[in-house]
Design an enzyme around this catalytic site. Structure first.
Site, mmCIF file in Angstrom:
data_model
loop_
_atom_site.group_PDB
_atom_site.id
_atom_site.type_symbol
_atom_site.label_atom_id
_atom_site.label_comp_id
_atom_site.label_asym_id
_atom_site.label_seq_id
_atom_site.Cartn_x
_atom_site.Cartn_y
_atom_site.Cartn_z
ATOM 1 N N HIS A 191 41.142 41.239 14.513
ATOM 2 C CA HIS A 191 42.114 41.926 13.648
ATOM 3 C C HIS A 191 42.337 41.109 12.380
ATOM 4 C CE1 HIS A 191 43.903 44.930 16.588
ATOM 5 N NE2 HIS A 191 43.041 44.255 17.320
ATOM 6 N N GLN A 226 44.896 48.948 18.916
ATOM 7 C CA GLN A 226 43.675 48.891 19.726
ATOM 8 C C GLN A 226 43.866 49.506 21.109
ATOM 9 O OE1 GLN A 226 41.776 45.046 19.642
ATOM 10 N NE2 GLN A 226 40.609 45.490 21.501
ATOM 11 N N CYS A 250 44.612 41.383 10.312
ATOM 12 C CA CYS A 250 46.026 41.012 10.107
ATOM 13 C C CYS A 250 46.361 39.720 10.846
ATOM 14 C CB CYS A 250 46.961 42.149 10.524
ATOM 15 S SG CYS A 250 46.897 42.560 12.266
ATOM 16 N N CYS A 267 44.541 48.799 11.412
ATOM 17 C CA CYS A 267 45.747 48.637 12.231
ATOM 18 C C CYS A 267 46.905 49.347 11.544
ATOM 19 C CB CYS A 267 46.029 47.174 12.521
ATOM 20 S SG CYS A 267 47.254 46.390 11.489
ATOM 21 N N GLU A 268 47.679 50.046 12.351
ATOM 22 C CA GLU A 268 48.733 50.883 11.762
ATOM 23 C C GLU A 268 49.925 50.071 11.279
ATOM 24 O OE1 GLU A 268 49.658 53.661 14.850
ATOM 25 O OE2 GLU A 268 51.195 52.377 15.738
ATOM 26 N N HIS A 269 49.978 48.806 11.668
ATOM 27 C CA HIS A 269 51.115 47.988 11.223
ATOM 28 C C HIS A 269 50.923 47.454 9.814
ATOM 29 C CE1 HIS A 269 51.323 47.340 15.778
ATOM 30 N NE2 HIS A 269 52.248 48.215 15.446
HETATM 31 N N1 LIG Z 1 49.482 45.437 20.487
HETATM 32 C C1 LIG Z 1 48.925 45.476 19.274
HETATM 33 N N2 LIG Z 1 49.491 44.806 18.277
HETATM 34 C C2 LIG Z 1 48.896 44.837 17.077
HETATM 35 C C3 LIG Z 1 47.717 45.548 16.820
HETATM 36 N N3 LIG Z 1 47.387 45.357 15.522
HETATM 37 C C4 LIG Z 1 48.338 44.570 14.994
HETATM 38 N N4 LIG Z 1 49.259 44.241 15.928
HETATM 39 C C5 LIG Z 1 50.467 43.407 15.899
HETATM 40 O O1 LIG Z 1 51.582 44.098 15.401
HETATM 41 C C6 LIG Z 1 52.598 43.146 15.274
HETATM 42 C C7 LIG Z 1 53.541 43.542 14.159
HETATM 43 O O2 LIG Z 1 54.565 42.609 14.208
HETATM 44 P P1 LIG Z 1 55.766 42.510 13.146
HETATM 45 O O3 LIG Z 1 56.592 41.296 13.500
HETATM 46 O O4 LIG Z 1 56.460 43.825 13.061
HETATM 47 O O5 LIG Z 1 55.001 42.306 11.776
HETATM 48 P P2 LIG Z 1 54.608 40.947 11.040
HETATM 49 O O6 LIG Z 1 55.841 40.208 10.600
HETATM 50 O O7 LIG Z 1 53.644 41.301 9.949
HETATM 51 O O8 LIG Z 1 53.894 40.134 12.212
HETATM 52 P P3 LIG Z 1 52.857 38.916 12.144
HETATM 53 O O9 LIG Z 1 51.479 39.518 12.170
HETATM 54 O O10 LIG Z 1 53.158 38.116 13.378
HETATM 55 O O11 LIG Z 1 53.102 38.157 10.881
HETATM 56 C C8 LIG Z 1 51.891 41.814 15.066
HETATM 57 O O12 LIG Z 1 52.160 41.020 16.202
HETATM 58 C C9 LIG Z 1 50.404 42.186 15.029
HETATM 59 O O13 LIG Z 1 49.552 41.188 15.558
HETATM 60 C C10 LIG Z 1 47.143 46.249 17.910
HETATM 61 O O14 LIG Z 1 46.107 46.910 17.790
HETATM 62 N N5 LIG Z 1 47.770 46.180 19.112
HETATM 63 ZN ZN LIG Z 2 47.965 44.577 11.803
#
Ligand SMILES: Nc1nc2c(ncn2[C@@H]2O[C@H](COP(=O)(O)OP(=O)(O)OP(=O)(O)O)[C@@H](O)[C@H]2O)c(=O)[nH]1
Ligand SMILES: [Zn+2]
Length: 235
Positions: free
Chosen positions: A190, A162, A192, A121-123
């Protein structure tokens, strides 16, 4: 109708000839020796050095000692692992298909179900993984079945979300075959959302991308979902 089932990812990847290396600005201090430009590092080696340095920084950041015996080779291992996990950046659709398109005059649905995939996942740069189901209705032309799994692999081995991954696979098949329709359904978990953050093991995200007749005709979509749900009893 053709249905194939696949466990996906056991084939080797293309060599890592990095486009990414070009995107990284060369460090002048590394390229200069006694006032002359010296080719001490190829772009790929230099990029690897930078990645290893980044891993050392991470190790320090978590309060560990990068000189500890067990961690000495970790920067190299982790950088190589990251390269493999993102090796899809170094592949092209054209190379991957390798001309394996056949004029069969076949116009019924082709489905390759249960293609395993692993992506990042890119996040968070944490893995998400699951199964992809790829279907199309040809317009005379068909593609080698393994190529559908290779397309899934190429786009998975990148930093992704995704939804985009699902769409890119569908668009790639649309581009190479111009079929009557393409459908891609992906089910993934996921890390994460499992190992950190909201911590929900057992959650599955399902995404789909429908093109052409799969988008236009409810009946065709229904047929697809029946085939995906159908448990193979013949193997
Ligand atoms: N739509 C989508 N969201 C994703 C994917 N992979 C990860 N995410 C979401 O990207 C979001 C990033 O949210 P942020 O609030 O910027 O980061 P964060 O504080 O680490 O978020 P949390 O995971 O809720 O703790 C999260 O809601 C993840 O679940 C994906 O493939 N598609
Ligand atoms: Zn993620």
């Amino acid at each position: 109708m053709t249905i194939a089932s696949s466990n996906g990812s056991n084939y080797s990847q293309s060599p890592l000839i990095s486009d990414l290396a070009e995107a990284i600005t060369p460090r002048p201090d590394r390229n200069t020796h006694n006032g002359k430009q010296a080719d001490l590092f190829s772009p790929k080696e230099e990029q690897m050095e930078q990645m290893m340095e980044a891993v050392r920084t991470l190790i320090l950041g978590v309060g560990e000692d990068p000189e500890r015996e067990g961690l000495l080779k970790t920067p190299k291992r982790a950088a190589e692992a990251m390269r493999f996990l993102t090796s899809g950046y170094n592949q092209s659709l054209e190379e991957l298909v390798n001309g394996a398109i056949f004029d069969e005059g076949h116009n019924e649905m082709v489905l390759v179900r249960d293609i395993n995939f692993f992506s990042l996942c890119e996040h968070h740069m944490l893995p998400f993984m699951g199964r992809a189901h790829v279907a199309y209705i040809p317009n005379q032309k068909v593609v080698g079945l393994s190529k559908l799994a290779r397309i899934v692999e190429m786009y998975s081995r990148r930093l992704q979300v995704q939804e985009r991954l699902t769409r890119q696979i569908a668009e790639a098949i649309q581009t190479i075959l111009e079929p009557q329709g393409v459908a891609v359904v992906m089910e993934a978990t996921h890390m994460c959302m499992v190992m950190r953050g909201v911590q929900k093991p057992g959650s599955w995200t399902v995404t789909s991308a429908m093109v052409g007749v799969f988008q236009e005709e409810h009946k065709t979509r229904e047929e697809l979902f029946n085939l995906i749900r159908h448990q193979a009893t013949f193997i």
